[in-house]
Design a protein around this motif. Structure first.
Motif, PDB file in Angstrom:
ATOM      1  N   TRP A  33       0.841  -1.207   0.000  1.00 22.94           N
ATOM      2  CA  TRP A  33       0.000   0.000   0.000  1.00 22.94           C
ATOM      3  C   TRP A  33       0.870   1.249   0.000  1.00 22.94           C
ATOM      4  O   TRP A  33       0.636   2.192  -0.766  1.00 22.94           O
ATOM      5  N   ILE A  34       1.913   1.252   0.859  1.00 19.13           N
ATOM      6  CA  ILE A  34       2.837   2.397   0.884  1.00 19.13           C
ATOM      7  C   ILE A  34       3.579   2.513  -0.444  1.00 19.13           C
ATOM      8  O   ILE A  34       3.735   3.607  -1.010  1.00 19.13           O
ATOM      9  N   LEU A  35       4.032   1.368  -0.979  1.00 21.26           N
ATOM     10  CA  LEU A  35       4.755   1.378  -2.247  1.00 21.26           C
ATOM     11  C   LEU A  35       3.879   1.871  -3.389  1.00 21.26           C
ATOM     12  O   LEU A  35       4.337   2.638  -4.248  1.00 21.26           O
ATOM     13  N   TRP A  38       3.610   5.587  -3.219  1.00 23.17           N
ATOM     14  CA  TRP A  38       4.877   6.221  -3.583  1.00 23.17           C
ATOM     15  C   TRP A  38       5.103   6.160  -5.091  1.00 23.17           C
ATOM     16  O   TRP A  38       5.505   7.158  -5.717  1.00 23.17           O
ATOM     17  N   ILE A  39       4.855   4.990  -5.682  1.00 23.62           N
ATOM     18  CA  ILE A  39       5.020   4.846  -7.134  1.00 23.62           C
ATOM     19  C   ILE A  39       4.035   5.754  -7.873  1.00 23.62           C
ATOM     20  O   ILE A  39       4.393   6.374  -8.890  1.00 23.62           O
ATOM     21  N   SER A  40       2.795   5.849  -7.383  1.00 18.47           N
ATOM     22  CA  SER A  40       1.805   6.701  -8.026  1.00 18.47           C
ATOM     23  C   SER A  40       2.259   8.164  -8.018  1.00 18.47           C
ATOM     24  O   SER A  40       2.170   8.856  -9.043  1.00 18.47           O
ATOM     25  N   ARG A  41       2.748   8.643  -6.875  1.00 16.64           N
ATOM     26  CA  ARG A  41       3.235  10.029  -6.804  1.00 16.64           C
ATOM     27  C   ARG A  41       4.467  10.226  -7.684  1.00 16.64           C
ATOM     28  O   ARG A  41       4.625  11.274  -8.325  1.00 16.64           O
ATOM     29  N   SER A  46       7.070  12.763 -12.308  1.00 13.14           N
ATOM     30  CA  SER A  46       7.972  12.612 -13.455  1.00 13.14           C
ATOM     31  C   SER A  46       7.255  12.946 -14.762  1.00 13.14           C
ATOM     32  O   SER A  46       7.844  13.587 -15.652  1.00 13.14           O
ATOM     33  N   MET A  47       5.987  12.527 -14.886  1.00 14.42           N
ATOM     34  CA  MET A  47       5.258  12.803 -16.125  1.00 14.42           C
ATOM     35  C   MET A  47       4.866  14.267 -16.242  1.00 14.42           C
ATOM     36  O   MET A  47       4.793  14.815 -17.342  1.00 14.42           O
ATOM     37  N   ALA A  64      -1.010   1.979 -11.927  1.00 14.28           N
ATOM     38  CA  ALA A  64       0.157   1.534 -11.168  1.00 14.28           C
ATOM     39  C   ALA A  64      -0.204   1.317  -9.701  1.00 14.28           C
ATOM     40  O   ALA A  64       0.180   0.304  -9.098  1.00 14.28           O
ATOM     41  N   ARG A  65      -0.954   2.246  -9.146  1.00  6.76           N
ATOM     42  CA  ARG A  65      -1.305   2.132  -7.726  1.00  6.76           C
ATOM     43  C   ARG A  65      -2.144   0.894  -7.449  1.00  6.76           C
ATOM     44  O   ARG A  65      -1.827   0.095  -6.565  1.00  6.76           O
TER      45      ARG A  65
END
Length: 276
Positions: A33-35, A38-41, A46-47, A64-65
């Motif tokens: 859930w934390i990952l 983090w990946i979503s943000r 970046s985009m 991704a989330r």
């Protein structure tokens, strides 16, 4: 009595043996859930720096989330109860029809949201008209599209309705046509009316030279000859409401200056009086 104690002891041993797997499963869910957040943000930042479309950013970050979180739940379930994943899939096959029927609207909006984000018939900030509502797009999620109408209301439209409805995207038109319906007195010089009307419209900011403004006389009213003044505007310079307002004011001033009459509707009443 001995049998009961043995059963309870066996149950306690099984529970104690299960606790580590349960703890690992909960830890995996929390970490994924934390990952996923983090990946979503990270994808969003970046985009955005790369100047990608906002709709594509929303789609990829959400996929991704939820993808990472779903993977974590599946791994946690397999670790917590070994072999439970196969049983779960079989159970979903049995209950899938019932759940799918109950959640068909949710699933429809979800799929429609993905398709809208991929096809991009409109972007965030565009002025659109869809499902009987017109306004500017504020947010596109996987379930709804939020627009702010011209009178300031916020409307959430299910993506299923957006996807199946006709969409008018005003922002994608670099030119739009404005029409003014006008009536002049029946004894007016129509050539003069045409010349004055076109001369009044051409100087307005945003009015294009090609296509050029034109006047088309259409019909005779009760006390007027009616015509429509067509002119195109560059939407990067002005908008329809501003151009229409400016057109009405310019025509009124020009007609007053040239003594061209725009009469009110009139009616003649004849009274007959009998002799004696």
């Amino acid at each position: 009595m001995t049998t009961i104690l043995e059963y309870l002891q066996n149950l306690a041993n099984q529970f104690l043996a299960f606790l580590p797997r349960l703890g690992i499963g909960i830890l995996i869910v929390i970490l994924t859930w934390i990952l996923s957040r983090w990946i979503s943000r990270l994808i969003r930042r970046s985009m955005k720096r790369a100047g990608r479309d906002p709709e594509l950013i929303v789609l990829l970050s959400m996929l991704a989330r939820w993808g990472i979180l779903t993977l974590g739940i599946v791994i946690a379930a397999e670790i917590t109860a070994e072999g439970a994943l196969g049983s779960l899939i079989a159970g979903l096959g049995i209950a899938g029809f019932t759940i799918g029927f109950a959640l068909q609207d949710v699933a429809k909006n979800f799929v429609a949201g993905i398709l809208l984000l991929l096809q991009q018939p409109f972007e965030i900030g565009d002025h659109i008209e869809v499902a009987g509502h017109a306004g500017h797009v504020r947010v596109i999620t996987l379930r709804t599209t939020e627009i702010r109408t011209l009178d300031g209301r916020f409307v959430l439209i299910p993506n299923g309705d957006v996807f199946t409805s006709a969409i008018v995207n005003f922002s994608r038109a670099d030119r739009r046509r404005v029409e003014l319906k006008i009536g002049v007195a029946v004894d007016s010089n129509l050539d003069q009316v045409t010349r004055v009307a076109l001369g009044a419209i051409v100087p307005i900011d945003g009015v294009t030279e090609d296509p050029s403004p034109r006047v088309a006389f259409g019909n005779f009213g009760e006390s007027t000859i009616d015509f429509t003044l067509h002119y195109w505007i560059d939407t990067s310079v002005t908008d329809v409401i501003v151009a229409q307002d400016a057109g009405v004011k310019a025509i009124k001033l020009a007609f007053e200056r040239e003594a061209i009459v725009m009469p009110y509707p009139t009616r003649t009443v004849l009274t007959l009086q009998e002799d004696g």
